[in-house]
Design a protein around this motif. Structure first.
Motif, mmCIF file in Angstrom:
data_model
loop_
_atom_site.group_PDB
_atom_site.id
_atom_site.type_symbol
_atom_site.label_atom_id
_atom_site.label_comp_id
_atom_site.label_asym_id
_atom_site.label_seq_id
_atom_site.Cartn_x
_atom_site.Cartn_y
_atom_site.Cartn_z
ATOM 1 N N ARG A 45 0.830 -1.204 0.000
ATOM 2 C CA ARG A 45 0.000 0.000 0.000
ATOM 3 C C ARG A 45 0.867 1.258 0.000
ATOM 4 N NH1 ARG A 45 -1.742 4.031 2.700
ATOM 5 N NH2 ARG A 45 -0.366 3.559 4.452
ATOM 6 N N GLN A 46 1.912 1.279 0.823
ATOM 7 C CA GLN A 46 2.808 2.427 0.892
ATOM 8 C C GLN A 46 3.606 2.611 -0.400
ATOM 9 O OE1 GLN A 46 5.257 2.159 4.411
ATOM 10 N NE2 GLN A 46 3.489 1.972 5.787
ATOM 11 N N LEU A 47 4.036 1.492 -0.999
ATOM 12 C CA LEU A 47 4.744 1.576 -2.282
ATOM 13 C C LEU A 47 3.833 2.115 -3.375
ATOM 14 C CD1 LEU A 47 6.709 -1.794 -2.136
ATOM 15 C CD2 LEU A 47 7.728 0.485 -2.185
ATOM 16 N N ALA A 48 2.561 1.697 -3.343
ATOM 17 C CA ALA A 48 1.594 2.186 -4.330
ATOM 18 C C ALA A 48 1.374 3.686 -4.159
ATOM 19 C CB ALA A 48 0.273 1.441 -4.188
ATOM 20 N N GLU A 49 1.320 4.136 -2.908
ATOM 21 C CA GLU A 49 1.144 5.565 -2.640
ATOM 22 C C GLU A 49 2.331 6.358 -3.188
ATOM 23 O OE1 GLU A 49 0.632 8.527 1.241
ATOM 24 O OE2 GLU A 49 0.205 6.385 1.415
ATOM 25 N N LYS A 50 3.533 5.853 -2.968
ATOM 26 C CA LYS A 50 4.725 6.530 -3.473
ATOM 27 C C LYS A 50 4.762 6.511 -4.998
ATOM 28 C CE LYS A 50 9.805 6.498 -3.091
ATOM 29 N NZ LYS A 50 10.057 6.486 -4.529
ATOM 30 N N ARG A 51 4.411 5.362 -5.580
ATOM 31 C CA ARG A 51 4.404 5.246 -7.037
ATOM 32 C C ARG A 51 3.376 6.198 -7.653
ATOM 33 N NH1 ARG A 51 6.994 4.450 -11.690
ATOM 34 N NH2 ARG A 51 5.851 3.227 -13.214
ATOM 35 N N ALA A 52 2.198 6.315 -7.027
ATOM 36 C CA ALA A 52 1.154 7.220 -7.524
ATOM 37 C C ALA A 52 1.634 8.664 -7.476
ATOM 38 C CB ALA A 52 -0.116 7.057 -6.703
ATOM 39 N N LEU A 53 2.339 9.018 -6.400
ATOM 40 C CA LEU A 53 2.861 10.376 -6.276
ATOM 41 C C LEU A 53 3.913 10.655 -7.350
ATOM 42 C CD1 LEU A 53 2.951 13.030 -4.695
ATOM 43 C CD2 LEU A 53 4.669 11.986 -3.196
ATOM 44 N N ASP A 54 4.792 9.673 -7.591
ATOM 45 C CA ASP A 54 5.821 9.845 -8.629
ATOM 46 C C ASP A 54 5.197 10.053 -10.001
ATOM 47 O OD1 ASP A 54 7.818 9.590 -6.771
ATOM 48 O OD2 ASP A 54 8.227 7.473 -7.195
ATOM 49 N N LEU A 55 4.186 9.224 -10.317
ATOM 50 C CA LEU A 55 3.536 9.333 -11.621
ATOM 51 C C LEU A 55 2.795 10.660 -11.756
ATOM 52 C CD1 LEU A 55 2.147 5.695 -12.049
ATOM 53 C CD2 LEU A 55 4.047 6.741 -13.294
ATOM 54 N N ALA A 56 2.130 11.077 -10.667
ATOM 55 C CA ALA A 56 1.412 12.349 -10.700
ATOM 56 C C ALA A 56 2.381 13.506 -10.903
ATOM 57 C CB ALA A 56 0.619 12.531 -9.406
ATOM 58 N N ASN A 57 3.522 13.439 -10.224
ATOM 59 C CA ASN A 57 4.525 14.496 -10.382
ATOM 60 C C ASN A 57 5.055 14.551 -11.803
ATOM 61 O OD1 ASN A 57 4.419 15.435 -7.790
ATOM 62 N ND2 ASN A 57 6.126 14.218 -7.042
ATOM 63 N N ARG A 58 5.294 13.373 -12.401
ATOM 64 C CA ARG A 58 5.807 13.345 -13.770
ATOM 65 C C ARG A 58 4.765 13.871 -14.755
ATOM 66 N NH1 ARG A 58 10.594 10.890 -14.140
ATOM 67 N NH2 ARG A 58 11.268 9.653 -12.352
ATOM 68 N N TRP A 59 3.497 13.490 -14.534
ATOM 69 C CA TRP A 59 2.420 13.986 -15.397
ATOM 70 C C TRP A 59 2.316 15.502 -15.285
ATOM 71 C CZ3 TRP A 59 -2.059 16.667 -14.173
ATOM 72 C CH2 TRP A 59 -2.998 16.801 -15.192
ATOM 73 N N LEU A 60 2.365 16.001 -14.043
ATOM 74 C CA LEU A 60 2.285 17.439 -13.828
ATOM 75 C C LEU A 60 3.475 18.145 -14.466
ATOM 76 C CD1 LEU A 60 0.915 19.852 -12.480
ATOM 77 C CD2 LEU A 60 2.225 19.356 -10.409
ATOM 78 N N TYR A 61 4.666 17.558 -14.333
ATOM 79 C CA TYR A 61 5.867 18.148 -14.914
ATOM 80 C C TYR A 61 5.737 18.252 -16.437
ATOM 81 C CZ TYR A 61 10.472 18.068 -17.058
ATOM 82 O OH TYR A 61 11.543 18.304 -17.875
ATOM 83 N N GLU A 62 5.232 17.185 -17.066
ATOM 84 C CA GLU A 62 5.084 17.201 -18.525
ATOM 85 C C GLU A 62 4.086 18.259 -18.964
ATOM 86 O OE1 GLU A 62 4.070 13.205 -19.418
ATOM 87 O OE2 GLU A 62 6.085 12.424 -19.047
ATOM 88 N N ARG A 63 2.958 18.357 -18.207
ATOM 89 C CA ARG A 63 1.969 19.372 -18.552
ATOM 90 C C ARG A 63 2.527 20.778 -18.361
ATOM 91 N NH1 ARG A 63 -3.463 18.022 -18.507
ATOM 92 N NH2 ARG A 63 -3.735 20.184 -19.155
ATOM 93 N N LEU A 64 3.199 20.996 -17.249
ATOM 94 C CA LEU A 64 3.773 22.311 -16.979
ATOM 95 C C LEU A 64 4.860 22.658 -17.985
ATOM 96 C CD1 LEU A 64 4.032 22.264 -13.089
ATOM 97 C CD2 LEU A 64 2.529 23.713 -14.458
ATOM 98 N N SER A 65 5.661 21.649 -18.364
ATOM 99 C CA SER A 65 6.757 21.903 -19.304
ATOM 100 C C SER A 65 6.224 22.379 -20.647
ATOM 101 C CB SER A 65 7.603 20.639 -19.488
ATOM 102 O OG SER A 65 8.293 20.341 -18.303
ATOM 103 N N ASP A 66 5.036 21.867 -21.054
ATOM 104 C CA ASP A 66 4.452 22.288 -22.323
ATOM 105 C C ASP A 66 4.162 23.786 -22.315
ATOM 106 O OD1 ASP A 66 4.571 19.742 -23.291
ATOM 107 O OD2 ASP A 66 2.496 19.247 -22.809
ATOM 108 N N HIS A 67 3.749 24.298 -21.136
ATOM 109 C CA HIS A 67 3.347 25.700 -21.048
ATOM 110 C C HIS A 67 4.407 26.601 -20.450
ATOM 111 C CE1 HIS A 67 -0.781 24.770 -22.228
ATOM 112 N NE2 HIS A 67 -0.712 23.734 -21.430
ATOM 113 N N TYR A 68 5.188 26.071 -19.497
ATOM 114 C CA TYR A 68 6.098 26.921 -18.753
ATOM 115 C C TYR A 68 7.558 26.511 -18.887
ATOM 116 C CZ TYR A 68 1.700 28.254 -16.643
ATOM 117 O OH TYR A 68 0.426 28.676 -16.458
ATOM 118 N N GLY A 69 7.841 25.412 -19.560
ATOM 119 C CA GLY A 69 9.222 25.002 -19.778
ATOM 120 C C GLY A 69 9.819 25.737 -20.960
#
Length: 464
Positions: free
Chosen positions: A114-138
């Protein structure tokens, strides 16, 4: 939390049942290989986390093939090769894969997964957010081809992968915060917090690492305590309008910079990098005794000055196309360009509000536009006053009229890959007019490509 697709492979019921229950309670989808689902089919469909008996997984795939579907950091393996009595988090081997003994306590495994899944979800969310932000602000979100902008982008790219402080100066509306975001999102800090504070907010931001740090309450940081706590784990602190920091705030920022510099090896990933922006001349503020000289030199390690839009008019046609494309998509309106008269206004206007003003003008014009291109009637009245124009038409670095027009046409051609139809649309003229102007100014691509002029149907019929 971002819901994951978790694959269980070859687990005994005493393990698979509690693990599945824990994961489903957190909203994750659980797929079990072997119950009408092949391992290859499940992996091919895409999974975010795998919990597998190593022998069962190895019977179908080699480790290399298995990890081509799912990264090692998203894998939990059970085997007899792991000693009993390992910590609840398992033992990490093979660059991130987590291993447990087959006889692990079911409750321990379920909670660890459960804890590994929580960490993995956070990592994926951060990467998704980074990609979206990079399109507009990178870096990809910064538009222009002028030499001035290219020099700036080279400095931004260089600063992105260092931990040195950066000072960004320029008039209001030139994009200082956009460049600061690009520095953060394009380098080693991209998956860490970016905390933006104004000079007044900085007084109440509790800075990490500084013993006895004194803050001032009631400054607009309500609800951002978590952001400040995240900064203590490493990230970027962006101080907007640093020139108006009070003397006490300047001292606090200087203390933080000094601490990070002295302890950067010990801090490691917890290191904080500082980016400051201002519209003011900081050196003049230092000369008047209004800004700390030592802080000035600390911040000026990597200075970046953003010129006003009137000093890089070559970028205006490209910015216009970029903003029209963005707003027409947002508003679902088929607006594809501007008339030649509108482009003349845009390139000759002084733009005291810089890129921000241009962006706002385009947004309003797209909203008012009733055709397929923006016309002079779609513009706000203040753009049409003669006093707001430059004294010479287009005034591209003091070029004459013919040279200015040739420069604009060349920019449009290069922007569109020398596609005459698209370049003509961008310039607001016909394809035939564009060809005539290219012929007049001797404009041809460097690869020697030749264009065949296509006349009207009647002319072609006569020619045959």
């Amino acid at each position: 939390m971002l819901p994951l697709r978790v694959l269980l492979v070859g687990l005994e019921p005493r393990l698979s049942i509690p693990v599945s229950e824990k994961l489903r309670q957190d909203g994750h989808e659980v797929v079990t290989s072997g119950k009408g689902v092949s391992l290859e089919g499940a992996l091919a469909e895409g999974v975010d986390l795998v919990v597998a008996d190593s022998d069962v997984a190895a019977s179908e795939f080699s480790p290399e093939t298995f990890h081509s579907f799912v990264p090692k950091a998203a894998t939990v393996l059970l085997s007899d090769q792991v000693e009993h009595g390992v910590g609840e988090g398992g033992t990490e081997r093979e660059n991130g894969a987590v291993h447990f003994p087959r006889g692990v306590d079911p409750a321990v495994l379920a909670e660890s997964v459960r804890q590994l899944a929580e960490k993995r979800a956070l990592d994926l969310a951060n990467r998704w957010l980074y990609e979206r932000l990079s399109d507009h602000y990178g870096l990809d979100g910064i538009v222009g081809t002028s030499k001035a902008l290219q020099k700036i982008l080279a400095k931004v790219s260089k600063a992105a992968n260092t931990g040195e402080p950066v000072l960004i100066t320029g008039e209001p509306g030139t994009g200082k915060k956009l460049l600061a975001s690009a520095i953060h999102l394009s380098g080693m800090w991209r998956l860490r917090p970016l905390v933006l504070v104004s000079a007044s907010e900085f007084a109440g931001l509790r800075l990490p690492f500084l013993e006895g740090d004194q803050t001032v309450p009631g400054n607009g940081l309500h609800g951002r305590k978590k952001e400040a706590e995240e900064l203590a784990r490493g990230g970027t602190l962006l101080v907007n309008e640093v020139a108006v920091l009070r003397p006490a705030g300047q001292k606090r920022l200087l203390r933080l910079l000094e601490y990070v510099e002295r302890n950067h090896e010990d801090l490691g990933e917890r290191r904080i990098r500082v980016i400051a922006t201002t519209r003011h001349n900081l050196w003049e503020a230092v000369s008047r005794g209004q800004f700390d000289e030592e802080l000035y030199f600390r911040l000026s390690v990597s200075p970046i000055h953003v010129p006003p839009l009137r000093e890089r008019r070559e970028d205006i046609p490209i910015l216009v196309e970029h903003f029209i494309s963005s707003f027409s998509n947002d508003m679902q309106k088929p607006v594809f360009g501007v008339s030649a008269e509108v482009m003349r206004v845009f390139v000759s206007y002084s733009w005291p509000g810089n890129v921000r003003e241009l962006r706002n003008v385009i947004e309003g014009a797209v909203l008012r536009c009733s055709g397929r291109r923006i016309e002079i009637g779609d513009l706000p009245e203040h753009l049409l006053k003669p006093g707001d124009r430059e004294p010479t038409f287009l005034h591209l670095h003091s070029l004459a009229l013919r040279e200015a027009e040739a420069t604009l046409i060349k920019i449009a051609l290069e922007k569109t890959g020398w596609n005459l139809s698209r370049a003509a649309s961008l310039l607001g003229i016909s394809r035939g007019t564009l060809y005539s102007k290219m012929d007049r100014y001797g404009l041809r691509p460097s690869n020697g490509r030749h264009f065949r002029r296509v006349g009207p149907p009647a002319a072609r019929a006569t020619a045959t």
